[in-house]
Motif scaffolding. Structure first.
Motif, PDB file in Angstrom:
ATOM      1  N   TYR A 101       0.860  -1.188   0.000  1.00 37.19           N
ATOM      2  CA  TYR A 101       0.000   0.000   0.000  1.00 37.19           C
ATOM      3  C   TYR A 101       0.891   1.231   0.000  1.00 37.19           C
ATOM      4  N   ASP A 102       0.317   2.378  -0.285  1.00 34.72           N
ATOM      5  CA  ASP A 102       1.037   3.648  -0.315  1.00 34.72           C
ATOM      6  C   ASP A 102       0.873   4.343   1.028  1.00 34.72           C
ATOM      7  N   LYS A 103       1.962   4.554   1.757  1.00 36.55           N
ATOM      8  CA  LYS A 103       1.895   5.183   3.072  1.00 36.55           C
ATOM      9  C   LYS A 103       1.482   6.646   3.010  1.00 36.55           C
ATOM     10  N   HIS A 104       1.511   7.235   1.830  1.00 36.87           N
ATOM     11  CA  HIS A 104       1.106   8.637   1.676  1.00 36.87           C
ATOM     12  C   HIS A 104      -0.316   8.771   1.150  1.00 36.87           C
ATOM     13  N   SER A 154      -0.310   9.207  10.167  1.00 36.90           N
ATOM     14  CA  SER A 154       0.491   8.215   9.465  1.00 36.90           C
ATOM     15  C   SER A 154      -0.365   6.989   9.183  1.00 36.90           C
ATOM     16  N   ARG A 155       0.083   6.176   8.260  1.00 37.82           N
ATOM     17  CA  ARG A 155      -0.618   4.942   7.909  1.00 37.82           C
ATOM     18  C   ARG A 155       0.342   3.780   8.151  1.00 37.82           C
ATOM     19  N   PRO A 156       0.389   3.279   9.394  1.00 34.69           N
ATOM     20  CA  PRO A 156       1.397   2.270   9.756  1.00 34.69           C
ATOM     21  C   PRO A 156       1.193   0.920   9.104  1.00 34.69           C
ATOM     22  N   SER A 157      -0.004   0.642   8.611  1.00 34.35           N
ATOM     23  CA  SER A 157      -0.273  -0.584   7.865  1.00 34.35           C
ATOM     24  C   SER A 157      -1.421  -0.311   6.908  1.00 34.35           C
TER      25      SER A 157
END
Length: 324
Positions: free
Chosen positions: A58-61, A250-253
């Motif tokens: 996945y895209d963390k941004h 943030s998107r840690p997973s």
């Protein structure tokens, strides 16, 4: 006030309701670990625990999508114990700083309906909690802006979103829009490089003026220009027009969105106030389908409807008229 979280969705949730609204910590599922009510500092100083087992890339941004903080009970997703708040629902929480004299005066003037009922057995049993979480009054005695369908304001929208009503994020290269189901409100985060307005030039807004920039995989958002009529959260903490809010997303997973907030408001608090960590689970669009329509519900607070519901609420003992 009657928070119906979307009438159709609320009807589906009726079997989950087991206590009056002001006593609910957060709707739970039996297989999930119950939240720890005793410490509203919650995640302060603790390592982040992620229950998401999805290892797909996945895209963390990329924050696009629908996000909720009770994904298993309402949307059939894997449980997310870290998504729930540590105390009575819908608070900013964290390590509450001492109030200034001006802040204390405003705090005492605000009469919330959320938390443990003042002088109740539950309030007595939780004296380890800040007084804010154990001073709730009946709706007829409250001056909560929510009770009058007035705008909630940014920090309260963010703190409230996801417990029952989800949040929809729409992201482009220049702006990120957070859409909140409850109150059918939204806020914008500009990522086009603009600066913040000067404090003396802007008109206060309930959701303020927000700009964001990336620091690695963390989106750092700064917001100024709040309207002092709003509350920080459902428990009556004040906020001033000079306050500055920093949010770190943030998107840690793949299926988790994580947020930590810091509110700096020297008019009301003696030091910056760090929230507990807020965590949302990603919800597939199909899981938010009602009557064949996928997406968040138009869950507005309509004054005329709200007045009708509250007209049936009894006055408190010894009270002659309702607070207006």
């Amino acid at each position: 006030m009657t928070n119906n979280f979307g009438l159709a969705r609320a009807l589906k949730l009726l079997p989950l309701i087991a206590a009056p609204a002001y006593l609910l910590a957060q709707t739970q599922v039996a297989k999930d670990k119950p939240p720890q009510v005793a410490n509203t500092g919650g995640t302060m100083g603790k390592p982040f625990v992620n229950s998401d087992k999805d290892t797909r890339p996945y895209d963390k941004h990329d924050f696009n999508g629908f996000w909720a903080r009770n994904p298993s009970a309402q949307y059939g997703q894997p449980p997310c114990p870290e998504c729930r708040d540590p105390g009575p629902s819908y608070g900013y929480f964290g390590d509450v700083p001492p109030l200034t004299p001006a802040g204390q005066k405003r705090f005492e003037a605000n009469k919330p309906t959320k938390g443990y009922l003042a002088e109740s057995k539950e309030a007595e049993e939780h004296k380890n909690l800040n007084i804010a979480y154990r001073r709730a009054v009946q709706s007829s005695e409250s001056n909560d802006p929510e009770e009058r369908c007035e705008p909630l304001g940014l920090t309260r929208l963010v703190s409230f979103s996801g417990g029952n009503p989800p949040m929809h994020i729409v992201q482009t290269n220049e702006v990120i829009i957070e859409r909140f189901e409850w109150f059918w409100d939204n806020r914008e985060i500009w990522t086009d490089g603009r600066g913040l307005p000067k404090v003396d030039d802007y008109l206060p807004r309930f959701n303020g003026y927000s700009v964001g920039k990336w620091e690695g995989d963390t989106l750092v958002v700064t917001t100024v220009g709040f309207d002092s009529r709003e509350w920080v959260d459902a428990f009556g903490f004040p906020i001033s027009e000079k306050a500055v809010l920093e949010e770190r997303y943030s998107r840690p997973s793949r299926n988790r969105l994580k947020l930590d907030m810091t509110l700096t408001d020297p008019e009301n608090y003696t030091r910056p106030w760090h929230s507990n960590t807020k965590v949302w689970g990603l919800i597939p669009k199909e899981a938010l389908t009602l009557a064949g329509w996928s997406g968040i519900a138009e869950d507005r607070c309509v004054p005329s409807e709200n007045a009708y519901y509250t007209s049936f609420e009894p006055l408190a003992p010894g009270q002659k008229t309702k607070v207006k």
